[in-house]
Scaffold this motif. Structure first.
Motif, short mmCIF file in Angstrom:
data_model
loop_
_atom_site.label_atom_id
_atom_site.label_comp_id
_atom_site.label_asym_id
_atom_site.label_seq_id
_atom_site.Cartn_x
_atom_site.Cartn_y
_atom_site.Cartn_z
N SER A 357 -6.19 -2.92 -7.92
CA SER A 357 -6.46 -4.82 -7.53
C SER A 357 -6.55 -4.43 -6.19
CB SER A 357 -5.49 -5.14 -8.29
OG SER A 357 -4.15 -4.77 -7.67
N GLY A 358 -6.59 -6.01 -6.16
CA GLY A 358 -6.91 -6.16 -4.81
C GLY A 358 -7.56 -5.97 -3.50
N ASN A 359 -8.14 -6.26 -2.86
CA ASN A 359 -9.80 -5.55 -1.69
C ASN A 359 -9.16 -4.47 -0.46
OD1 ASN A 359 -11.14 -8.42 -2.28
ND2 ASN A 359 -9.64 -9.42 -1.04
N SER A 361 -9.89 -2.90 2.68
CA SER A 361 -9.71 -2.84 3.86
C SER A 361 -10.29 -1.45 4.56
CB SER A 361 -8.48 -2.97 4.61
OG SER A 361 -7.56 -4.36 3.97
N THR A 371 -3.28 -0.45 2.36
CA THR A 371 -2.55 -1.11 1.55
C THR A 371 -1.70 -1.84 1.99
OG1 THR A 371 -3.03 -0.99 -0.54
CG2 THR A 371 -5.26 -1.49 0.63
N THR A 373 2.22 -2.66 3.13
CA THR A 373 2.64 -4.07 3.91
C THR A 373 3.40 -3.15 4.60
OG1 THR A 373 3.23 -5.35 1.83
CG2 THR A 373 3.81 -5.62 3.57
N ASN A 403 -13.67 -3.22 -10.66
CA ASN A 403 -12.27 -3.08 -9.67
C ASN A 403 -11.77 -1.45 -10.05
OD1 ASN A 403 -12.38 -3.25 -12.85
ND2 ASN A 403 -10.19 -3.66 -12.65
#
Length: 416
Positions: A357-359, A361, A371, A373, A403
């Protein structure tokens, strides 16, 4: 050299009473800079080439004092302190040569005190700060190769002696510019080698830690396997004993007892003919079960016989760990990992699929970034996979479809 040395070494652990030590040994290092015996030589009429040779040795003496001082301030090995101070020498020497080129091209520049010092101090501090940030992300600066360390040291030594002969009073000679320009290029190249050494050294340290984990997990796996075999044998005997009472006991009760015994059996362990692979698969499968992840695997461990066990453990461990991190918080129908490998024309092809999930980098050269934090301490999984693949003259590719994330690792070897 002192300024970049302190900035870079701030990434290292500090000794007790750090501030007091820093003040005392900084003063000692500064004192050595003004007491080096080469300074009166010019007034004594010492000419070339002796003046340049003695001057270069004077710088090296000051450099040695600096290393010892920094060693008593920061809590690291002497060779690591030496390595970081070499980075500082590279930075200082490179900016000094650039400043000298400006001085030759624009003689009034030497008389502009603040500008003259600024073009040396400011780049020194900025470059050292960027290296400090780099070392922080790498969580240290373990030296990868002693041979490379010696080669870098010799390269810096030669660079210092060569550039010592470039004097401002011989500016009419174009060779002075060649000396200084070449020296700057050499400093950049040597500093790049040092950073590469750091990056590779940290990766090897991570793999060494993985090797320790592999030995511990292998021991635990053997114990678990032995317990499982003994337990399954007892369950099997107990089943036969219960069925001896068929016709004398209610069949429903016998069936219920069978179900209870079946529930007491261990989950079947993977047996692939590769101990390292068996250990990591069974350990990660238990992790997947606890998180409600469906883990699907296919592959013959015999195909991995050409690989070192530690590499097998680290490679598949990192692949599965990355997939678990990607799917563990997804909806249940997307918590699926498909891992397999097979041989193809003398190469081992490993494929892994999972949802995410998400993008994603990407960094330089399409490098996939973590990904998480908190970046520190993370992002080594894929780097480790690439390192191992490269070790076996292989490659790593990945792509996404919607996805879903698809990873392919190609490794060359003597596959049976």
């Amino acid at each position: 050299i002192l300024l970049p040395s302190i900035i870079i070494l701030l990434a290292a652990p500090k000794r007790k009473n750090f501030v007091l030590r820093l003040v005392i040994f900084t003063l000692i290092a500064l004192a050595s800079a003004v007491t080096i015996p080469y300074r009166p030589l010019e007034s004594m009429g010492v000419g070339e080439p002796w003046y340049s040779i003695i001057t270069a040795f004077g710088y090296l003496i000051h450099f040695g004092v600096l290393i010892v001082c920094m060693y008593f301030v920061f809590d690291i090995k002497f060779i690591e302190c030496f390595f970081c101070c070499l980075m500082s020498y590279n930075i200082q020497h490179g900016t000094y040569c650039v400043s000298k080129i400006f001085e030759l091209l624009f003689p009034p520049y030497h008389n502009l005190g603040f500008l003259y010092m600024g073009l040396q101090w400011i780049p020194n501090g900025l470059i050292a700060y960027f290296i400090y940030r780099y070392l922080i992300t790498k969580q240290g600066f373990k030296i990868r190769s002693t041979d490379m360390f010696i080669a870098i040291s010799c390269g810096i030594l030669v660079n210092i002696f060569v550039s010592s002969f470039a004097k401002c009073d011989t500016a009419e000679s174009e060779y002075v510019y060649y000396f200084l320009g070449t020296s700057v290029i050499a400093c950049v190249a040597l500093l790049s080698l040092q950073l590469f050494n750091v990056s590779e050294g940290v990766m090897l340290q991570k793999l060494e830690e993985t090797k320790i984990m592999w030995n511990e997990d292998r021991h635990n796996y053997k114990i678990q396997k032995k317990v499982q075999d003994e337990f399954d044998m007892k369950v099997h005997d107990l089943k036969h004993f219960i069925h001896m009472f068929e016709g004398q006991v209610d069949p429903a009760q016998i069936e219920k007892m069978d179900e209870i015994l079946q529930g007491r059996q261990f989950i079947n362990l993977y047996e692939t003919n590769s101990l390292a692979l068996d250990v990591i698969l069974n350990m990660k499968n238990q992790d997947c079960l606890s998180k409600g992840i469906q883990f699907n695997f296919s592959g013959d461990g015999n195909l991995l016989s050409f690989m070192d066990d530690n590499d097998v453990y680290a490679l598949f461990g990192n692949i599965i760990d990355n997939s678990i991190d990607a799917v563990k918080n997804l909806p249940k129908d997307q918590r699926i990992i498909n891992l397999s490998f097979f041989s193809e024309i003398g190469s081992l092809i490993i494929t892994n699929e999972n949802y995410f999930s998400g993008n994603l980098s990407y960094g330089k050269n399409k490098t996939l970034l973590t990904t998480k934090t908190h970046k520190q301490g993370h992002g080594y999984g894929l780097a480790s996979i690439k390192y191992i693949a490269k070790k076996y003259k292989g490659d790593v590719t990945f792509h996404t479809e919607g996805n879903q994330f698809f990873l392919t690792v190609m490794i060359k070897g003597n596959i049976k």
